[in-house]
Each structure stands twice: as structure tokens, then as C-alpha cells.
Design a protein around this motif. Structure first.
Motif, PDB file in Angstrom:
ATOM      1  N   ARG A 154       0.873  -1.189   0.000  1.00  0.00           N
ATOM      2  CA  ARG A 154       0.000   0.000   0.000  1.00  0.00           C
ATOM      3  C   ARG A 154       0.893   1.217   0.000  1.00  0.00           C
ATOM      4  O   ARG A 154       1.703   1.404   0.917  1.00  0.00           O
ATOM      5  CB  ARG A 154      -0.888  -0.017   1.242  1.00  0.00           C
ATOM      6  CG  ARG A 154      -1.674   1.255   1.451  1.00  0.00           C
ATOM      7  CD  ARG A 154      -3.096   1.099   0.949  1.00  0.00           C
ATOM      8  NE  ARG A 154      -3.954   2.139   1.475  1.00  0.00           N
ATOM      9  CZ  ARG A 154      -4.191   3.290   0.836  1.00  0.00           C
ATOM     10  NH1 ARG A 154      -3.636   3.546  -0.308  1.00  0.00           N
ATOM     11  NH2 ARG A 154      -4.996   4.172   1.370  1.00  0.00           N
ATOM     12  N   TYR A 155       0.781   2.021  -1.056  1.00  0.00           N
ATOM     13  CA  TYR A 155       1.556   3.265  -1.130  1.00  0.00           C
ATOM     14  C   TYR A 155       0.822   4.329  -0.326  1.00  0.00           C
ATOM     15  O   TYR A 155      -0.316   4.667  -0.619  1.00  0.00           O
ATOM     16  CB  TYR A 155       1.729   3.699  -2.588  1.00  0.00           C
ATOM     17  CG  TYR A 155       2.639   2.771  -3.353  1.00  0.00           C
ATOM     18  CD1 TYR A 155       4.019   2.922  -3.281  1.00  0.00           C
ATOM     19  CD2 TYR A 155       2.133   1.734  -4.117  1.00  0.00           C
ATOM     20  CE1 TYR A 155       4.869   2.059  -3.970  1.00  0.00           C
ATOM     21  CE2 TYR A 155       2.966   0.869  -4.798  1.00  0.00           C
ATOM     22  CZ  TYR A 155       4.330   1.038  -4.720  1.00  0.00           C
ATOM     23  OH  TYR A 155       5.165   0.182  -5.394  1.00  0.00           O
ATOM     24  N   LEU A 156       1.468   4.822   0.713  1.00  0.00           N
ATOM     25  CA  LEU A 156       0.877   5.845   1.572  1.00  0.00           C
ATOM     26  C   LEU A 156       1.233   7.244   1.089  1.00  0.00           C
ATOM     27  O   LEU A 156       0.468   8.188   1.275  1.00  0.00           O
ATOM     28  CB  LEU A 156       1.363   5.652   3.013  1.00  0.00           C
ATOM     29  CG  LEU A 156       1.118   4.265   3.596  1.00  0.00           C
ATOM     30  CD1 LEU A 156       1.747   4.146   4.974  1.00  0.00           C
ATOM     31  CD2 LEU A 156      -0.372   3.964   3.639  1.00  0.00           C
ATOM     32  N   ARG A 157       2.408   7.359   0.498  1.00  0.00           N
ATOM     33  CA  ARG A 157       2.883   8.650  -0.029  1.00  0.00           C
ATOM     34  C   ARG A 157       3.879   8.354  -1.133  1.00  0.00           C
ATOM     35  O   ARG A 157       4.685   7.444  -1.023  1.00  0.00           O
ATOM     36  CB  ARG A 157       3.551   9.451   1.077  1.00  0.00           C
ATOM     37  CG  ARG A 157       3.918  10.873   0.692  1.00  0.00           C
ATOM     38  CD  ARG A 157       4.459  11.657   1.887  1.00  0.00           C
ATOM     39  NE  ARG A 157       5.432  10.899   2.657  1.00  0.00           N
ATOM     40  CZ  ARG A 157       6.709  10.733   2.306  1.00  0.00           C
ATOM     41  NH1 ARG A 157       7.154  11.270   1.218  1.00  0.00           N
ATOM     42  NH2 ARG A 157       7.526  10.029   3.070  1.00  0.00           N
ATOM     43  N   TYR A 158       3.803   9.116  -2.203  1.00  0.00           N
ATOM     44  CA  TYR A 158       4.739   8.977  -3.309  1.00  0.00           C
ATOM     45  C   TYR A 158       4.899  10.360  -3.918  1.00  0.00           C
ATOM     46  O   TYR A 158       3.940  10.905  -4.452  1.00  0.00           O
ATOM     47  CB  TYR A 158       4.181   8.017  -4.365  1.00  0.00           C
ATOM     48  CG  TYR A 158       5.233   7.141  -4.985  1.00  0.00           C
ATOM     49  CD1 TYR A 158       5.361   5.823  -4.608  1.00  0.00           C
ATOM     50  CD2 TYR A 158       6.110   7.643  -5.936  1.00  0.00           C
ATOM     51  CE1 TYR A 158       6.329   5.005  -5.156  1.00  0.00           C
ATOM     52  CE2 TYR A 158       7.077   6.851  -6.480  1.00  0.00           C
ATOM     53  CZ  TYR A 158       7.175   5.529  -6.093  1.00  0.00           C
ATOM     54  OH  TYR A 158       8.142   4.732  -6.638  1.00  0.00           O
ATOM     55  N   ALA A 159       6.068  10.934  -3.801  1.00  0.00           N
ATOM     56  CA  ALA A 159       6.278  12.300  -4.278  1.00  0.00           C
ATOM     57  C   ALA A 159       7.587  12.406  -5.039  1.00  0.00           C
ATOM     58  O   ALA A 159       8.635  11.984  -4.542  1.00  0.00           O
ATOM     59  CB  ALA A 159       6.297  13.267  -3.098  1.00  0.00           C
ATOM     60  N   ALA A 160       7.517  12.961  -6.223  1.00  0.00           N
ATOM     61  CA  ALA A 160       8.720  13.210  -7.008  1.00  0.00           C
ATOM     62  C   ALA A 160       9.458  14.396  -6.412  1.00  0.00           C
ATOM     63  O   ALA A 160       8.846  15.399  -6.029  1.00  0.00           O
ATOM     64  CB  ALA A 160       8.355  13.498  -8.459  1.00  0.00           C
ATOM     65  N   LEU A 161      10.769  14.267  -6.323  1.00  0.00           N
ATOM     66  CA  LEU A 161      11.602  15.355  -5.801  1.00  0.00           C
ATOM     67  C   LEU A 161      12.310  16.087  -6.933  1.00  0.00           C
ATOM     68  O   LEU A 161      12.367  17.310  -6.937  1.00  0.00           O
ATOM     69  CB  LEU A 161      12.628  14.797  -4.806  1.00  0.00           C
ATOM     70  CG  LEU A 161      12.033  14.038  -3.618  1.00  0.00           C
ATOM     71  CD1 LEU A 161      13.130  13.387  -2.806  1.00  0.00           C
ATOM     72  CD2 LEU A 161      11.201  14.979  -2.761  1.00  0.00           C
ATOM     73  N   THR A 162      12.885  15.336  -7.847  1.00  0.00           N
ATOM     74  CA  THR A 162      13.536  15.907  -9.035  1.00  0.00           C
ATOM     75  C   THR A 162      13.190  15.024 -10.223  1.00  0.00           C
ATOM     76  O   THR A 162      13.007  13.812 -10.073  1.00  0.00           O
ATOM     77  CB  THR A 162      15.079  15.953  -8.892  1.00  0.00           C
ATOM     78  OG1 THR A 162      15.567  14.611  -8.794  1.00  0.00           O
ATOM     79  CG2 THR A 162      15.509  16.748  -7.677  1.00  0.00           C
TER      80      THR A 162
END
Length: 125
Positions: A60-68
Motif C-alpha cells: 500500500r503506497y501511503l505517499r509517493y512524491a517526485a523530488l527531481t
């Protein structure tokens, strides 16, 4: 005509959001049937296995954020070279990680994720 870099990044953002929201219809539409997904731990999955693990709650992906991110395009493919921060729940315990990844989108007939490969980032905490 190939989608521009902004369209590819928007598609990737939608995919990340769909992973967190467990929006399986969106994921099905955003991922190619012949997907090859290589996780940062070396596990390799095809589309069916990737989606099955999400549906069954094994991951389960709780958070997924691109940084660069940087997009390059060639020969009917769009390549995204990036770094992301993620939090994942799974049976063996939670993971919070920063990863360096390559995402490859096949441009036709519509852009879809064709391949993913990630490794733990040297900048990971």
C-alpha cells in the motif's frame, strides 16, 4: 507526435496519485500491458503482479512524491530520470525511502508506463 515533457510529467503525477489512492482503473489505463517494474529491492513484477499486490493489500503506497525529474525523449519513448520520496506499507513492515529511478513511457498509441527501475538513493536518510 510525441507528448511534450510537461504531459509526461503530468501523466507520472497522475500515476503516483493513483498508486496512493488505490485507483485501479486509473492505474490500468496508465500502465502498459507489458510493464516491467523493478523495485528498489530488486524484485521484478509485470503489470498483473504489480496490480494484484496492490489489490490484495500486500503493498500500500501511503505517499509517493517526485523530488527531481528530467525528461528525455527518443525513438517513440519518453524517459524520466528522477528521485522520489515514498512511504509504503506492506506485510513485513513499513518502508520510508528515497529512491533514484528511471521511468520509461511508450508514447504510442497513448503514453503509458512501459518500464520502471529504482534503487535506494545515496541521499536516503
Amino acid at each position: 507526435m510525441a507528448p511534450d515533457a510537461a504531459a509526461i510529467l503530468a501523466l507520472e503525477d497522475r500515476r503516483f496519485q493513483a498508486m496512493v489512492a488505490q485507483d485501479f482503473a486509473a492505474l490500468d489505463a496508465l500502465i502498459a500491458e507489458d510493464l516491467r517494474f523493478v523495485h528498489s529491492n530488486g524484485a521484478v513484477e509485470d503489470k498483473a503482479e504489480f496490480l494484484r499486490k496492490l489489490r490484495d493489500g500486500e503493498r500500500r503506497y501511503l505517499r509517493y512524491a517526485a523530488l527531481t525529474r528530467e525528461v528525455r525523449q527518443e525513438g517513440g519513448f519518453s524517459f524520466v530520470f528522477g528521485e522520489a520520496d515514498a512511504e509504503i506499507a506492506r506485510a513485513g513492515g513499513g518502508i520510508r525511502t528515497r529512491m533514484t529511478y528511471t521511468a520509461i513511457y511508450r508514447d504510442a498509441p497513448a503514453p503509458r508506463l512501459f518500464a520502471w527501475h529504482s534503487v535506494k538513493s545515496p541521499a536516503a536518510p
